[in-house]
Design an enzyme around this catalytic site. Structure first.
Site, PDB file in Angstrom:
ATOM      1  N   ASP A 149       0.856  -1.233  -0.005  1.00  0.00           N
ATOM      2  CA  ASP A 149       0.071  -0.071   0.089  1.00  0.00           C
ATOM      3  C   ASP A 149       0.885   1.422   0.136  1.00  0.00           C
ATOM      4  O   ASP A 149       0.463   2.372   0.806  1.00  0.00           O
ATOM      5  CB  ASP A 149      -0.885   0.054   1.198  1.00  0.00           C
ATOM      6  CG  ASP A 149      -2.337  -0.644   1.006  1.00  0.00           C
ATOM      7  OD1 ASP A 149      -2.658  -0.998  -0.340  1.00  0.00           O
ATOM      8  OD2 ASP A 149      -2.985  -1.269   1.878  1.00  0.00           O
ATOM      9  N   ASP A 160      -7.424  -3.650  -4.458  1.00  0.00           N
ATOM     10  CA  ASP A 160      -7.149  -2.381  -4.137  1.00  0.00           C
ATOM     11  C   ASP A 160      -5.584  -1.745  -4.664  1.00  0.00           C
ATOM     12  O   ASP A 160      -5.484  -0.640  -4.924  1.00  0.00           O
ATOM     13  CB  ASP A 160      -6.886  -2.484  -2.678  1.00  0.00           C
ATOM     14  CG  ASP A 160      -7.942  -3.311  -1.865  1.00  0.00           C
ATOM     15  OD1 ASP A 160      -8.350  -4.464  -2.512  1.00  0.00           O
ATOM     16  OD2 ASP A 160      -8.151  -3.258  -0.681  1.00  0.00           O
TER      17      ASP A 160
HETATM   18  N1  GLY Z   1      -7.108  -1.418   0.711  1.00  0.00           N
HETATM   19  C1  GLY Z   1      -7.858  -2.121   2.126  1.00  0.00           C
HETATM   20  C2  GLY Z   1      -9.393  -1.649   2.232  1.00  0.00           C
HETATM   21  O1  GLY Z   1      -9.909  -0.915   1.357  1.00  0.00           O
HETATM   22  O2  GLY Z   1      -9.861  -1.858   3.266  1.00  0.00           O
END
Ligand code: GLY
Length: 398
Positions: free
Chosen positions: A110, A170
């Site tokens: 992330d 994501d």
């Molecule tokens: N990227 C993690 C979530 O959307 O919870």
């Protein structure tokens, strides 16, 4: 050709596009909310969700979520020009440099969520070399997670571990950091890895009914794609609302870089599914297995993410009629959020957007309830970003 459903078939028809007056009120409220947090959060971060609609106490710079609060500060600075926002965000950039240099909680993919709205934004707005350095280190960290066997960026866990040999939808939002790094350094490796991941992900996450898998596993020995599995969704075959939203926004961003039919197709189909499955108030339940009437909680953040995705695609697409339509749908989603979820006064909450859900337990997933019917920093941020995108020709942080 537009492939989205006509307005007359959608719940969205009940919400006119946010008016100029309402947009102005919403932006004023968003800046006011951000300012109200300065005494407590100028030199600190917001936790990954509120409790009873309040973020308290302040958090250290950990988890995948802290970049969004810094991003709100940059948005508020852009709109108001107030030095206090810039000073706070500048302090946070130093914290992000420290975090990536000391590798604090960065063993995951992330890097884009963390470093695009904080450090790339800082660099684009102020030319701060510290922000540039931090964001490039984050890009280096992210490319280190690329797996040749399978051609994807491994989201979580120890690299190569069988139980985590997967991509997640994501990650599409983490890729602009890599394209930015190539633009900034001239090193083509970042963009090449982003493109390889995109081609893999866009080929796997979409189901025949236009819903999406949250995660997709590969065989670590051969790289063969194996199966789609839910992490935060209700069940493997369901459509987790936020995952669908990451798919929409991520496909729009993919189209920015690839300009190809595949990204456009994924964008159109995922958006169609999302709009077709909205409940009457247009704020989705946390998973599309639920529809009106249901006692299950909503995830307003999914709606805000989709509004940003529509607005991104509106400025990329050649056809001006379709572009206007996407803006129209986004402005209607923002009206639904303004009507049902926006925080309009600092006495009510120190977030921006109520009724988000971080994670919800189901009999078929391994999540515990977390941040259910609460504010979360990404919902706050993307709602604010959508308003800013509606108000001007915004230079993206992504
Ligand atoms: N990227 C993690 C979530 O959307 O919870």
């Amino acid at each position: 050709m537009n492939m989205l459903p006509p307005l007359s078939e959608l719940a969205l028809a009940a919400y006119p596009p946010l008016s100029g007056e309402a947009l102005s009120s919403a932006l004023d409220a968003a800046v006011r909310q951000t300012a109200s947090c300065l005494p407590k959060f100028a030199h600190a971060f917001k936790y990954s969700h509120s409790v009873g609609n309040w973020y308290d106490p302040p958090s250290d710079n950990v988890e995948w979520t802290t970049g969004f609060w810094t991003g709100e500060l940059w948005l508020a600075y852009e709109l108001s020009g107030k030095p206090a926002f810039r000073e706070a965000a500048g302090w946070q950039v130093l914290s992000f440099l420290d975090r990536i240099e000391r590798k604090i909680d960065v063993d995951h993919h992330d890097m884009g969520f963390l470093y695009s709205p904080s450090c790339v934004a800082a660099y684009k707005l102020t030319g701060d070399p510290v922000a540039r350095k931090a964001a490039l280190l984050a890009a280096d960290n992210l490319v280190g997670r690329f797996q040749d066997r399978g051609q994807f960026l491994q989201a979580w866990g120890t690299l190569g571990a069988h139980d985590n040999y997967r991509l997640i939808i994501d990650c599409l939002l983490n890729l602009p950091l890599l394209y930015w790094a190539t633009d900034e350094t001239g090193d083509a490796r970042y963009a090449a890895i982003a493109t390889r991941h995109l081609r893999t992900a866009l080929g796997l996450v979409l189901r025949p009914d236009d819903s999406t898998y949250h995660t997709y596993f590969f065989d670590p020995d051969t790289g063969e794609p194996l199966r789609g599995v839910a992490a935060q969704g209700y069940r493997d075959g369901s459509a987790w609302a936020r995952g669908q939203a990451w798919g929409i926004s991520g496909a729009a961003l993919a189209y920015r870089y690839l300009g190809d039919a595949r990204s456009l197709d994924v964008f159109t189909r995922t958006t169609r599914f999302f709009l077709n499955h909205l409940p009457q108030d247009c704020v989705p339940y946390w998973d599309f297995d639920f529809s009106d009437p249901s006692p299950e909680p909503r995830d307003s953040s999914a709606c805000a993410i989709v509004a940003c995705g529509l607005l991104e695609m509106a400025r990329l697409i050649d056809d001006s009629g379709i572009s206007l339509l996407y803006r129209d749908y986004a402005a209607r989603l923002c009206n639904a959020l303004w009507t049902h979820c926006a925080v309009t006064a600092p006495s009510l909450s120190n977030g921006q957007l109520l009724h988000g859900t971080y994670a919800r337990h189901s009999p078929y997933n391994t999540c515990a309830d977390r941040g259910v019917d609460e504010c979360n920093p990404w919902g706050d941020y993307f709602y604010f970003e959508a308003l800013v995108r509606l108000s001007k020709d915004w230079k993206s942080y992504w």
